[in-house]
Write an enzyme that holds these catalytic residues in place. Structure first.
Site, mmCIF file in Angstrom:
data_model
loop_
_atom_site.group_PDB
_atom_site.id
_atom_site.type_symbol
_atom_site.label_atom_id
_atom_site.label_comp_id
_atom_site.label_asym_id
_atom_site.label_seq_id
_atom_site.Cartn_x
_atom_site.Cartn_y
_atom_site.Cartn_z
ATOM 1 N N LYS A 112 0.829 -1.208 0.000
ATOM 2 C CA LYS A 112 0.000 0.000 0.000
ATOM 3 C C LYS A 112 0.867 1.263 0.000
ATOM 4 C CE LYS A 112 -4.358 -1.784 1.689
ATOM 5 N NZ LYS A 112 -5.444 -1.744 2.674
ATOM 6 N N LYS A 201 -3.610 -9.952 -6.991
ATOM 7 C CA LYS A 201 -4.943 -10.378 -6.566
ATOM 8 C C LYS A 201 -6.001 -9.407 -7.086
ATOM 9 C CE LYS A 201 -5.982 -8.126 -2.213
ATOM 10 N NZ LYS A 201 -6.551 -8.164 -0.893
ATOM 11 N N LYS A 204 -9.952 -4.218 -4.817
ATOM 12 C CA LYS A 204 -10.694 -2.959 -4.920
ATOM 13 C C LYS A 204 -9.783 -1.822 -5.314
ATOM 14 C CE LYS A 204 -13.353 -4.105 -0.814
ATOM 15 N NZ LYS A 204 -13.288 -4.029 0.639
HETATM 16 P P1 AMP Z 1 -10.600 -6.290 2.082
HETATM 17 O O1 AMP Z 1 -11.331 -5.942 0.862
HETATM 18 O O2 AMP Z 1 -9.140 -6.059 1.926
HETATM 19 O O3 AMP Z 1 -11.200 -5.740 3.336
HETATM 20 O O4 AMP Z 1 -10.740 -7.874 2.219
HETATM 21 C C1 AMP Z 1 -11.806 -8.513 2.880
HETATM 22 C C2 AMP Z 1 -11.661 -10.010 2.831
HETATM 23 O O5 AMP Z 1 -11.713 -10.452 1.464
HETATM 24 C C3 AMP Z 1 -10.331 -10.547 3.385
HETATM 25 O O6 AMP Z 1 -10.579 -11.758 4.082
HETATM 26 C C4 AMP Z 1 -9.512 -10.789 2.170
HETATM 27 O O7 AMP Z 1 -8.545 -11.779 2.363
HETATM 28 C C5 AMP Z 1 -10.580 -11.244 1.168
HETATM 29 N N1 AMP Z 1 -10.157 -10.949 -0.214
HETATM 30 C C6 AMP Z 1 -9.956 -9.730 -0.774
HETATM 31 N N2 AMP Z 1 -9.559 -9.837 -2.066
HETATM 32 C C7 AMP Z 1 -9.505 -11.182 -2.315
HETATM 33 C C8 AMP Z 1 -9.154 -11.971 -3.463
HETATM 34 N N3 AMP Z 1 -8.792 -11.408 -4.610
HETATM 35 N N4 AMP Z 1 -9.210 -13.310 -3.360
HETATM 36 C C9 AMP Z 1 -9.584 -13.903 -2.210
HETATM 37 N N5 AMP Z 1 -9.935 -13.233 -1.090
HETATM 38 C C10 AMP Z 1 -9.886 -11.896 -1.127
#
Ligand code: AMP
Ligand code: TRP
Length: 338
Positions: A112, A201, A204
């Site tokens: 980040k 990955k 967002k």
């Molecule tokens: P965040 O959007 O960073 O708050 O992620 C929320 C949850 O979604 C966390 O458990 C992440 O590990 C999971 N996550 C986010 N992006 C991915 C992805 N591309 N593949 C699998 N899990 C994801």
């Protein structure tokens, strides 16, 4: 029942990666675990890039998404992180038991930080929130003494740090104050990759959204992203993450959406090409998204508020009791008791 804690940041709309990597597991677990699932709104401000209006809308929408995907407020304690002030306070206490080196080593912090531009004189204005993010996350978890934390693989390092901090405090103050949680990472869906770049990955915060499926986008836009997803030139449906990472990612998504095994999918398409495979995957996605989006629209603000109110008292009691226990163990005077 064993206890589970997890959360998602309301930084922008949810992606298919978020659903497959985390929410899908929450839904499957809700009958067999005591669940604490929250909107990590305090985490959403750590980059300093979100506006108050976006934060508010995204927070309410994330509750709607949880519901639309099937989390049942009668079974799951759904809450908004910032409504439990204990998270921020325990986060501070944990931060004071953590070293700068540990936080500097976090991959997510490095990734980040790299996105913040250097100024002409070489300085880089990094928000401190980015650095201390993992200690807030540790507080989110340790407040509720969970047995397990289900997350995508990208969060593994943060959970390991949480365990280290908890063990350190237990040892230092000679107590069993914190329960040491285990991580749960489901193999399929653990890491959904960007449709245009299988090395990163699906996120967002990607700089271009061409390879990212946002769950609330118009459905035809998302289906087109599947049809135009990058693939190799072998035209063979094979699950080989090293040699054919793009198609392996699509097979993984197919498997998660259809609940078919990877082997069954490879057999089904053994004599077919990428075009047919992608078209079928786009159809699967279309059905999945239309059912989700239909439900999402039905929850108005009042309903969302009722859901949040429902678990408020129980969640608060647990969070407050744990924080009070920590404060006492660390030597803070409890004015009500002295
Ligand atoms: P965040 O959007 O960073 O708050 O992620 C929320 C949850 O979604 C966390 O458990 C992440 O590990 C999971 N996550 C986010 N992006 C991915 C992805 N591309 N593949 C699998 N899990 C994801
Ligand atoms: N850091 C997680 C992410 O970006 C979200 C999160 C915040 C979380 N607090 C948590 C996940 C506690 C599990 C438990 O994905």
């Amino acid at each position: 029942m064993k206890r589970i804690v997890s959360g998602i940041q309301p930084t922008s709309g949810l992606t298919l990666g978020n659903y497959l990597g985390s929410i899908k597991q929450f839904v499957q677990m809700q009958d067999n675990y005591e669940m604490f699932i929250f909107v990590a709104d305090l985490h959403a401000i750590t980059t300093g890039l979100i506006s108050p209006e976006e934060l508010r809308q995204n927070t309410l929408n994330l509750v709607r998404s949880y519901l639309a995907f099937g989390l049942d407020p009668n079974k799951v304690n759904l809450f908004i992180q910032s409504t439990m002030k204990e998270h921020a306070e325990l986060g501070y206490l944990l931060m004071c038991q953590t070293t700068l080196g540990e936080l500097n080593r976090m991959t997510q912090f490095k990734d980040k930080s790299a996105k913040f531009q250097k100024e002409a004189n070489g300085t880089q204005k990094l928000p401190t929130g980015l650095l201390i993010y993992p200690t807030l996350m540790a507080a989110d978890i340790l407040l509720y003494s969970p047995d397990y934390v289900p997350v995508g693989i990208d969060q593994k390092q943060h959970i390991e740090l949480t365990r280290n901090i908890a063990e350190r405090i237990n040892n230092k103050f000679k107590t069993e104050l914190f329960k040491i949680p285990d991580i749960i990472i489901k193999k399929e869906g653990a890491k959904i990759m960007d449709l245009c770049d299988p090395k990163v990955k699906m996120s967002k915060s990607a700089t271009t959204h061409k390879g990212v499926i946002f769950l609330n986008d118009p459905i035809d836009v998302s289906c087109k992203k599947i049809l135009s997803a990058k693939t190799d030139s072998l035209n063979k449906i094979n699950y080989d993450v090293d040699q054919q990472p793009e198609i392996a990612n699509l097979i993984n998504i197919y498997s998660c959406l259809s609940d078919m095994t990877i082997d069954d999918i490879c057999n089904k398409y053994a004599n077919l090409g990428y075009k047919e495979f992608k078209q079928d995957l786009a159809n699967l996605l279309q059905d999945f998204l239309s059912s989700y989006q239909e439900k999402f629209k039905t929850y108005n603000d009042d309903y969302v508020r009722d859901v949040i109110e429902k678990s408020y008292t129980k969640v608060k009691e647990i969070a407050k009791a744990k924080l009070d226990e920590v404060l006492e163990k660390l030597g803070f005077v409890n004015y009500e008791k002295c």
